[in-house]
Write a protein that holds these residues in place. Structure first.
Motif, PDB file in Angstrom:
ATOM      1  N   TYR A 128       3.477   6.205  -3.528  1.00 54.97           N
ATOM      2  CA  TYR A 128       2.854   4.924  -3.251  1.00 54.97           C
ATOM      3  C   TYR A 128       1.401   4.975  -3.714  1.00 54.97           C
ATOM      4  CZ  TYR A 128       7.004   3.930  -0.555  1.00 54.97           C
ATOM      5  OH  TYR A 128       8.299   3.714  -0.175  1.00 54.97           O
ATOM      6  N   LEU A 129       1.062   4.054  -4.633  1.00 57.79           N
ATOM      7  CA  LEU A 129      -0.257   4.038  -5.247  1.00 57.79           C
ATOM      8  C   LEU A 129      -1.073   2.871  -4.716  1.00 57.79           C
ATOM      9  CD1 LEU A 129       0.808   4.604  -8.950  1.00 57.79           C
ATOM     10  CD2 LEU A 129      -0.030   6.313  -7.356  1.00 57.79           C
ATOM     11  N   SER A 130      -2.345   3.143  -4.476  1.00 59.13           N
ATOM     12  CA  SER A 130      -3.294   2.102  -4.125  1.00 59.13           C
ATOM     13  C   SER A 130      -4.197   1.908  -5.330  1.00 59.13           C
ATOM     14  CB  SER A 130      -4.090   2.522  -2.898  1.00 59.13           C
ATOM     15  OG  SER A 130      -5.028   1.543  -2.572  1.00 59.13           O
ATOM     16  N   ILE A 131      -4.175   0.706  -5.890  1.00 58.67           N
ATOM     17  CA  ILE A 131      -4.907   0.433  -7.123  1.00 58.67           C
ATOM     18  C   ILE A 131      -5.987  -0.590  -6.830  1.00 58.67           C
ATOM     19  CG2 ILE A 131      -4.721  -0.446  -9.480  1.00 58.67           C
ATOM     20  CD1 ILE A 131      -1.806   0.520  -9.455  1.00 58.67           C
ATOM     21  N   PHE A 132      -7.208  -0.264  -7.250  1.00 58.67           N
ATOM     22  CA  PHE A 132      -8.338  -1.177  -7.075  1.00 58.67           C
ATOM     23  C   PHE A 132      -8.938  -1.456  -8.439  1.00 58.67           C
ATOM     24  CE2 PHE A 132     -12.790  -2.176  -6.408  1.00 58.67           C
ATOM     25  CZ  PHE A 132     -12.690  -3.186  -5.480  1.00 58.67           C
ATOM     26  N   PRO A 133      -9.166  -2.637  -8.847  1.00 56.27           N
ATOM     27  CA  PRO A 133      -8.896  -3.907  -8.184  1.00 56.27           C
ATOM     28  C   PRO A 133      -7.412  -4.236  -8.212  1.00 56.27           C
ATOM     29  CG  PRO A 133      -9.831  -4.316 -10.332  1.00 56.27           C
ATOM     30  CD  PRO A 133      -9.844  -2.832 -10.127  1.00 56.27           C
ATOM     31  N   SER A 134      -6.960  -4.925  -7.191  1.00 56.87           N
ATOM     32  CA  SER A 134      -5.524  -5.184  -7.037  1.00 56.87           C
ATOM     33  C   SER A 134      -4.997  -6.178  -8.068  1.00 56.87           C
ATOM     34  CB  SER A 134      -5.228  -5.669  -5.628  1.00 56.87           C
ATOM     35  OG  SER A 134      -5.945  -6.848  -5.350  1.00 56.87           O
ATOM     36  N   GLU A 135      -5.871  -6.914  -8.753  1.00 61.87           N
ATOM     37  CA  GLU A 135      -5.430  -7.842  -9.795  1.00 61.87           C
ATOM     38  C   GLU A 135      -4.785  -7.093 -10.959  1.00 61.87           C
ATOM     39  OE1 GLU A 135      -8.933  -7.978  -8.930  1.00 61.87           O
ATOM     40  OE2 GLU A 135      -8.343  -9.245  -7.244  1.00 61.87           O
ATOM     41  N   LYS A 136      -5.239  -5.883 -11.219  1.00 60.16           N
ATOM     42  CA  LYS A 136      -4.704  -5.094 -12.322  1.00 60.16           C
ATOM     43  C   LYS A 136      -3.533  -4.211 -11.888  1.00 60.16           C
ATOM     44  CE  LYS A 136      -9.099  -4.756 -14.752  1.00 60.16           C
ATOM     45  NZ  LYS A 136     -10.072  -3.863 -15.372  1.00 60.16           N
ATOM     46  N   GLY A 137      -3.098  -4.358 -10.652  1.00 57.34           N
ATOM     47  CA  GLY A 137      -2.091  -3.475 -10.087  1.00 57.34           C
ATOM     48  C   GLY A 137      -0.776  -3.471 -10.828  1.00 57.34           C
ATOM     49  N   THR A 138      -0.242  -4.645 -11.127  1.00 57.09           N
ATOM     50  CA  THR A 138       1.086  -4.690 -11.745  1.00 57.09           C
ATOM     51  C   THR A 138       1.074  -4.136 -13.162  1.00 57.09           C
ATOM     52  OG1 THR A 138       0.681  -6.989 -12.361  1.00 57.09           O
ATOM     53  CG2 THR A 138       1.916  -6.593 -10.333  1.00 57.09           C
ATOM     54  N   GLU A 139       0.038  -4.456 -13.932  1.00 54.21           N
ATOM     55  CA  GLU A 139       0.009  -3.940 -15.304  1.00 54.21           C
ATOM     56  C   GLU A 139      -0.233  -2.430 -15.335  1.00 54.21           C
ATOM     57  OE1 GLU A 139      -4.279  -4.478 -17.337  1.00 54.21           O
ATOM     58  OE2 GLU A 139      -3.425  -6.373 -16.633  1.00 54.21           O
ATOM     59  N   LEU A 140      -1.055  -1.931 -14.434  1.00 54.42           N
ATOM     60  CA  LEU A 140      -1.259  -0.480 -14.369  1.00 54.42           C
ATOM     61  C   LEU A 140      -0.012   0.234 -13.870  1.00 54.42           C
ATOM     62  CD1 LEU A 140      -4.914  -0.153 -13.054  1.00 54.42           C
ATOM     63  CD2 LEU A 140      -4.042   0.513 -15.269  1.00 54.42           C
ATOM     64  N   LEU A 141       0.709  -0.375 -12.935  1.00 56.48           N
ATOM     65  CA  LEU A 141       1.939   0.225 -12.444  1.00 56.48           C
ATOM     66  C   LEU A 141       2.969   0.330 -13.573  1.00 56.48           C
ATOM     67  CD1 LEU A 141       3.440   1.340  -9.969  1.00 56.48           C
ATOM     68  CD2 LEU A 141       4.334  -0.957  -9.622  1.00 56.48           C
ATOM     69  N   GLU A 142       3.069  -0.674 -14.401  1.00 58.96           N
ATOM     70  CA  GLU A 142       3.990  -0.621 -15.541  1.00 58.96           C
ATOM     71  C   GLU A 142       3.579   0.471 -16.524  1.00 58.96           C
ATOM     72  OE1 GLU A 142       6.909  -2.108 -15.864  1.00 58.96           O
ATOM     73  OE2 GLU A 142       6.531  -2.846 -13.847  1.00 58.96           O
ATOM     74  N   ALA A 143       2.278   0.608 -16.763  1.00 57.64           N
ATOM     75  CA  ALA A 143       1.794   1.670 -17.654  1.00 57.64           C
ATOM     76  C   ALA A 143       2.100   3.047 -17.077  1.00 57.64           C
ATOM     77  CB  ALA A 143       0.296   1.508 -17.895  1.00 57.64           C
ATOM     78  N   ILE A 144       1.932   3.188 -15.768  1.00 53.62           N
ATOM     79  CA  ILE A 144       2.223   4.465 -15.106  1.00 53.62           C
ATOM     80  C   ILE A 144       3.714   4.760 -15.165  1.00 53.62           C
ATOM     81  CG2 ILE A 144       2.268   5.597 -12.842  1.00 53.62           C
ATOM     82  CD1 ILE A 144      -0.453   4.208 -12.312  1.00 53.62           C
ATOM     83  N   ARG A 145       4.527   3.735 -14.926  1.00 57.24           N
ATOM     84  CA  ARG A 145       5.979   3.936 -14.980  1.00 57.24           C
ATOM     85  C   ARG A 145       6.445   4.327 -16.384  1.00 57.24           C
ATOM     86  NH1 ARG A 145       7.999  -1.032 -11.101  1.00 57.24           N
ATOM     87  NH2 ARG A 145       7.702   0.083  -9.139  1.00 57.24           N
ATOM     88  N   SER A 146       5.778   3.818 -17.417  1.00 57.76           N
ATOM     89  CA  SER A 146       6.165   4.195 -18.780  1.00 57.76           C
ATOM     90  C   SER A 146       5.769   5.638 -19.096  1.00 57.76           C
ATOM     91  CB  SER A 146       5.552   3.234 -19.792  1.00 57.76           C
ATOM     92  OG  SER A 146       4.152   3.380 -19.829  1.00 57.76           O
ATOM     93  N   GLN A 147       4.818   6.183 -18.354  1.00 54.85           N
ATOM     94  CA  GLN A 147       4.344   7.553 -18.558  1.00 54.85           C
ATOM     95  C   GLN A 147       4.893   8.530 -17.527  1.00 54.85           C
ATOM     96  OE1 GLN A 147       2.311   8.671 -21.048  1.00 54.85           O
ATOM     97  NE2 GLN A 147       2.581   6.638 -21.947  1.00 54.85           N
ATOM     98  N   THR A 148       5.978   8.165 -16.855  1.00 57.38           N
ATOM     99  CA  THR A 148       6.508   8.983 -15.760  1.00 57.38           C
ATOM    100  C   THR A 148       6.869  10.388 -16.207  1.00 57.38           C
ATOM    101  OG1 THR A 148       7.335   7.028 -14.623  1.00 57.38           O
ATOM    102  CG2 THR A 148       8.304   9.124 -13.998  1.00 57.38           C
ATOM    103  N   LYS A 149       7.479  10.525 -17.380  1.00 60.44           N
ATOM    104  CA  LYS A 149       7.877  11.854 -17.846  1.00 60.44           C
ATOM    105  C   LYS A 149       6.671  12.745 -18.101  1.00 60.44           C
ATOM    106  CE  LYS A 149      12.349  10.745 -19.743  1.00 60.44           C
ATOM    107  NZ  LYS A 149      13.252  10.864 -20.888  1.00 60.44           N
ATOM    108  N   ALA A 150       5.618  12.199 -18.697  1.00 52.02           N
ATOM    109  CA  ALA A 150       4.408  12.983 -18.957  1.00 52.02           C
ATOM    110  C   ALA A 150       3.718  13.370 -17.650  1.00 52.02           C
ATOM    111  CB  ALA A 150       3.457  12.198 -19.855  1.00 52.02           C
ATOM    112  N   ILE A 151       3.692  12.451 -16.694  1.00 55.07           N
ATOM    113  CA  ILE A 151       3.077  12.735 -15.394  1.00 55.07           C
ATOM    114  C   ILE A 151       3.867  13.822 -14.672  1.00 55.07           C
ATOM    115  CG2 ILE A 151       2.558  11.765 -13.128  1.00 55.07           C
ATOM    116  CD1 ILE A 151       2.030   9.086 -14.595  1.00 55.07           C
ATOM    117  N   ARG A 152       5.193  13.733 -14.727  1.00 58.91           N
ATOM    118  CA  ARG A 152       6.043  14.747 -14.086  1.00 58.91           C
ATOM    119  C   ARG A 152       5.833  16.108 -14.739  1.00 58.91           C
ATOM    120  NH1 ARG A 152      12.198  15.813 -14.378  1.00 58.91           N
ATOM    121  NH2 ARG A 152      12.512  16.990 -12.475  1.00 58.91           N
ATOM    122  N   PHE A 153       5.669  16.137 -16.070  1.00 54.38           N
ATOM    123  CA  PHE A 153       5.417  17.397 -16.760  1.00 54.38           C
ATOM    124  C   PHE A 153       4.085  17.997 -16.315  1.00 54.38           C
ATOM    125  CE2 PHE A 153       3.572  19.784 -20.300  1.00 54.38           C
ATOM    126  CZ  PHE A 153       4.549  20.750 -20.485  1.00 54.38           C
TER     127      PHE A 153
END
Length: 111
Positions: free
Chosen positions: A50-75
């Motif tokens: 569960y991520l807390s993103i500030f400012p919350s207006e950018k939350g959805t676009e940053l969450l999508e970017a993070i989800r696209s990088q899930t494999k790299a983050i897991r590595f």
């Protein structure tokens, strides 16, 4: 006994993922990403982050970017915790909107 182990693994993942996001967010100006909670399944195969993103207006676009990088983050996470954990859990990311909820309650109470 099992709950204690899951809590320890969750805290370890929370700390390491926080460090990873802190280093990645240095390139983004005015954005703060923090890991508010990590819930690990009993077999340690899935971790809900569960991520807390500030400012919350950018939350959805940053969450999508993070989800696209899930494999790299897991590595990266695997490189950091390879001596503590035998199996690195699959990561699923969610926005923690509890701060927005609290802020909304405060606004309603002040009226």
């Amino acid at each position: 006994m099992e709950g204690t182990r899951l809590n320890k693994v969750g805290r370890l993942l929370q700390k390491e993922l926080g460090d990873i996001f802190q280093k990645q967010a240095q390139g983004l100006s005015g954005v703060l990403i923090s890991v508010s909670q990590v819930r690990v399944s009993p077999d340690l195969s899935v971790a809900k982050v569960y991520l807390s993103i500030f400012p919350s207006e950018k939350g959805t676009e940053l969450l999508e970017a993070i989800r696209s990088q899930t494999k790299a983050i897991r590595f990266d996470l695997g490189q950091r915790v390879r001596h503590q954990l035998r199996k690195i859990p699959e990561l699923t990311f969610f926005i923690d909107d509890s701060l927005d909820y609290i802020e909304n309650i405060d606004k309603l109470l002040q009226k």
